[in-house]
Design a protein around this motif. Sequence first.
Motif, PDB file in Angstrom:
ATOM      1  N   GLN A 180     -10.988   9.439   2.186  1.00 32.76           N
ATOM      2  CA  GLN A 180     -11.397   8.710   0.967  1.00 32.76           C
ATOM      3  C   GLN A 180     -12.689   7.960   1.223  1.00 32.76           C
ATOM      4  O   GLN A 180     -13.543   7.862   0.351  1.00 32.76           O
ATOM      5  CB  GLN A 180     -10.308   7.733   0.537  1.00 32.76           C
ATOM      6  CG  GLN A 180      -8.944   8.375   0.518  1.00 32.76           C
ATOM      7  CD  GLN A 180      -8.098   7.853  -0.591  1.00 32.76           C
ATOM      8  OE1 GLN A 180      -8.163   8.396  -1.699  1.00 32.76           O
ATOM      9  NE2 GLN A 180      -7.344   6.817  -0.337  1.00 32.76           N
ATOM     10  N   GLU A 225      -3.028   9.701  -0.490  1.00 32.62           N
ATOM     11  CA  GLU A 225      -3.682   8.442  -0.828  1.00 32.62           C
ATOM     12  C   GLU A 225      -4.511   8.669  -2.075  1.00 32.62           C
ATOM     13  O   GLU A 225      -5.008   9.775  -2.321  1.00 32.62           O
ATOM     14  CB  GLU A 225      -4.576   7.965   0.322  1.00 32.62           C
ATOM     15  CG  GLU A 225      -3.773   7.440   1.490  1.00 32.62           C
ATOM     16  CD  GLU A 225      -4.409   6.240   2.153  1.00 32.62           C
ATOM     17  OE1 GLU A 225      -5.470   5.768   1.694  1.00 32.62           O
ATOM     18  OE2 GLU A 225      -3.837   5.768   3.150  1.00 32.62           O
ATOM     19  N   PHE A 264      -1.986  -5.500   3.636  1.00 28.02           N
ATOM     20  CA  PHE A 264      -2.674  -4.444   4.390  1.00 28.02           C
ATOM     21  C   PHE A 264      -4.079  -4.963   4.667  1.00 28.02           C
ATOM     22  O   PHE A 264      -4.647  -5.677   3.827  1.00 28.02           O
ATOM     23  CB  PHE A 264      -2.769  -3.142   3.580  1.00 28.02           C
ATOM     24  CG  PHE A 264      -1.437  -2.588   3.145  1.00 28.02           C
ATOM     25  CD1 PHE A 264      -0.577  -2.011   4.067  1.00 28.02           C
ATOM     26  CD2 PHE A 264      -1.036  -2.667   1.820  1.00 28.02           C
ATOM     27  CE1 PHE A 264       0.660  -1.506   3.669  1.00 28.02           C
ATOM     28  CE2 PHE A 264       0.201  -2.169   1.410  1.00 28.02           C
ATOM     29  CZ  PHE A 264       1.049  -1.597   2.338  1.00 28.02           C
ATOM     30  N   PHE A 266      -6.788  -3.398   4.493  1.00 24.31           N
ATOM     31  CA  PHE A 266      -7.804  -2.713   3.668  1.00 24.31           C
ATOM     32  C   PHE A 266      -7.698  -3.027   2.183  1.00 24.31           C
ATOM     33  O   PHE A 266      -8.497  -2.534   1.393  1.00 24.31           O
ATOM     34  CB  PHE A 266      -7.749  -1.199   3.894  1.00 24.31           C
ATOM     35  CG  PHE A 266      -6.378  -0.681   4.291  1.00 24.31           C
ATOM     36  CD1 PHE A 266      -6.049  -0.553   5.638  1.00 24.31           C
ATOM     37  CD2 PHE A 266      -5.437  -0.331   3.333  1.00 24.31           C
ATOM     38  CE1 PHE A 266      -4.798  -0.073   6.020  1.00 24.31           C
ATOM     39  CE2 PHE A 266      -4.190   0.157   3.717  1.00 24.31           C
ATOM     40  CZ  PHE A 266      -3.863   0.279   5.062  1.00 24.31           C
ATOM     41  N   THR A 267      -6.697  -3.820   1.778  1.00 25.87           N
ATOM     42  CA  THR A 267      -6.578  -4.196   0.362  1.00 25.87           C
ATOM     43  C   THR A 267      -6.306  -5.694   0.246  1.00 25.87           C
ATOM     44  O   THR A 267      -5.687  -6.296   1.125  1.00 25.87           O
ATOM     45  CB  THR A 267      -5.431  -3.415  -0.328  1.00 25.87           C
ATOM     46  OG1 THR A 267      -4.277  -3.448   0.505  1.00 25.87           O
ATOM     47  CG2 THR A 267      -5.826  -1.986  -0.593  1.00 25.87           C
ATOM     48  N   GLY A 291       2.480   2.056  -0.753  1.00 28.62           N
ATOM     49  CA  GLY A 291       1.715   0.834  -0.554  1.00 28.62           C
ATOM     50  C   GLY A 291       0.518   0.903  -1.489  1.00 28.62           C
ATOM     51  O   GLY A 291       0.113   1.992  -1.898  1.00 28.62           O
ATOM     52  N   SER A 292      -0.047  -0.243  -1.837  1.00 31.47           N
ATOM     53  CA  SER A 292      -1.165  -0.216  -2.784  1.00 31.47           C
ATOM     54  C   SER A 292      -1.926  -1.537  -2.717  1.00 31.47           C
ATOM     55  O   SER A 292      -1.496  -2.470  -2.045  1.00 31.47           O
ATOM     56  CB  SER A 292      -0.645  -0.015  -4.209  1.00 31.47           C
ATOM     57  OG  SER A 292       0.074  -1.163  -4.627  1.00 31.47           O
ATOM     58  N   MET A 303     -18.055   1.798   2.356  1.00 28.75           N
ATOM     59  CA  MET A 303     -18.216   3.067   1.630  1.00 28.75           C
ATOM     60  C   MET A 303     -19.659   3.253   1.161  1.00 28.75           C
ATOM     61  O   MET A 303     -20.007   4.303   0.625  1.00 28.75           O
ATOM     62  CB  MET A 303     -17.294   3.101   0.404  1.00 28.75           C
ATOM     63  CG  MET A 303     -15.820   3.148   0.745  1.00 28.75           C
ATOM     64  SD  MET A 303     -14.841   2.798  -0.736  1.00 28.75           S
ATOM     65  CE  MET A 303     -13.201   3.199  -0.127  1.00 28.75           C
ATOM     66  N   ALA A 314      -6.420   1.220  -4.415  1.00 22.62           N
ATOM     67  CA  ALA A 314      -6.031   2.383  -3.619  1.00 22.62           C
ATOM     68  C   ALA A 314      -4.523   2.338  -3.441  1.00 22.62           C
ATOM     69  O   ALA A 314      -3.906   1.275  -3.596  1.00 22.62           O
ATOM     70  CB  ALA A 314      -6.725   2.359  -2.262  1.00 22.62           C
ATOM     71  N   GLY A 316      -1.197   4.433  -1.084  1.00 22.76           N
ATOM     72  CA  GLY A 316      -0.808   5.455  -0.109  1.00 22.76           C
ATOM     73  C   GLY A 316       0.686   5.687  -0.194  1.00 22.76           C
ATOM     74  O   GLY A 316       1.462   4.740  -0.070  1.00 22.76           O
TER      75      GLY A 316
HETATM   76  C1  2NL Z   1       1.233   2.692   3.331  1.00 18.63           C
HETATM   77  C2  2NL Z   1       0.084   1.908   2.866  1.00 18.63           C
HETATM   78  C3  2NL Z   1      -1.806   2.070   1.484  1.00 18.63           C
HETATM   79  C4  2NL Z   1      -4.096   2.268   0.974  1.00 18.63           C
HETATM   80  C5  2NL Z   1      -2.955   2.776   1.525  1.00 18.63           C
HETATM   81  C6  2NL Z   1      -6.523   2.586   1.016  1.00 18.63           C
HETATM   82  C7  2NL Z   1      -7.502   3.524   1.192  1.00 18.63           C
HETATM   83  C8  2NL Z   1      -8.803   3.135   1.110  1.00 18.63           C
HETATM   84  C9  2NL Z   1      -9.126   1.857   0.882  1.00 18.63           C
HETATM   85  C10 2NL Z   1      -8.115   0.946   0.718  1.00 18.63           C
HETATM   86 CL1  2NL Z   1     -10.019   4.267   1.324  1.00 18.63          CL
HETATM   87  N1  2NL Z   1      -6.824   1.323   0.789  1.00 18.63           N
HETATM   88  N2  2NL Z   1      -5.241   2.995   1.079  1.00 18.63           N
HETATM   89  C11 2NL Z   1      -4.045   1.024   0.353  1.00 18.63           C
HETATM   90  C12 2NL Z   1      -2.864   0.303   0.332  1.00 18.63           C
HETATM   91  C13 2NL Z   1      -1.728   0.831   0.888  1.00 18.63           C
HETATM   92  O1  2NL Z   1      -0.698   2.651   2.048  1.00 18.63           O
HETATM   93  O2  2NL Z   1       1.804   2.365   4.321  1.00 18.63           O
HETATM   94  N3  2NL Z   1       1.619   3.744   2.598  1.00 18.63           N
HETATM   95  C14 2NL Z   1       2.699   4.587   2.925  1.00 18.63           C
END
Ligand code: 2NL
Length: 347
Positions: A180, A225, A264, A266-267, A291-292, A303, A314, A316
């Motif tokens: 991504q 994702e 997370f 990243f968020t 997750g989100s 990016m 985002a 996943g």
């Molecule tokens: C999980 C958590 C998540 C994301 C994935 C993501 C991707 C980008 C930027 C920011 Cl490029 N976030 N992905 C965000 C939040 C949660 O997944 O453990 N999922 C099973």
Amino acid sequence: MNDLEPMVQDAEAEFAAAVAPAELEDAKARFLGKAGRITGELKALAALSTDAKKSRGAQINAAKQRIEAALASRRAALANARLESELAAQAFDVSLPGRRRFEGSIHPVSRALERIETIFASMGFEVADGPEIETDWYSFTALNNPENHPARSMQDTFYVDVRDAEGRWLNLRPHTSPMQIRYAQAHARKHVGASPMPDVRVIVPGRTYRVDSDATHSPMFHQVEGLWLGENVSFRDLKAMYLDFMQAFFETTELQLRFRPSYFPFTEPSAEIDVRFEHGPLAGRWLEVSGSGQVHPQVVRNMGLDPERQIGFAFGSGIDRLAMLRYGIDDLRLFFDNDLRFLAQFA
Ligand code: 2NL
């Protein structure tokens, strides 16, 4: 009629009795051969007068012609019978049931994956595919993971015995986020200077790897994702979009979603997404499916986008888990045993 008639009839009878070509040739010799009966009659002509020779000779010739005709007809009959039997031996019974050809079927995880792609494509998302071996920067740094974050450790991530340009070990991607990042970077380069810039709207499904193996975790699993960035994208778009996805994937509107605060790197803010079905064997229970969160400004910067302008969310989700819920499978390991008794149920 003359005294040669019994001989002609003998020949016809003996030819008819011959069932093999060799027997027929033996029978022919008894009448037309050097010591044959016709030959004997011709030899006897020598003792006759000129007139008698003429009439007797005509009788013998007529008898000879009938014997030759009988021989030719029997030869043809035997050749024909032989051809018929050869054809019969080669014949196949078109009424026999055919031999069944084994046909495979699509693996339930692949079926779930195909459905997810179709649903998101219908909502205007692009489907992107990327490398499973990644650099440290794409798997961790770009996603705002601090240097000492546990996800980076050998206990959590598989590493490949090759270093990247920065001298860091390559890894088996622990999520599909790296692609991504790559996709958003390419988008930013492609639309540099554009105002407004078109939204980034992409999902990346695929294989992911983590050092984790027990009854409910496999070291290789599947993730999807999703990323949606734009100048006017908010958390409510995530809620509406994920609800649409869940309803389409489970083919029911009789379900609820719950966004539960989480964390997370990243968020920010982040949320776990739980689903609750109103019917079926899992009715009434909250089940974690994703997750989100709103993409962290530093991740947006990584990016190549301006977080003051481009913001969004985002998520996943685990495809294996979604497939288990969708098809009523209670043991993750069934997906990887490849037991035909299991797989054939998805034909
Ligand atoms: C999980 C958590 C998540 C994301 C994935 C993501 C991707 C980008 C930027 C920011 Cl490029 N976030 N992905 C965000 C939040 C949660 O997944 O453990 N999922 C099973």
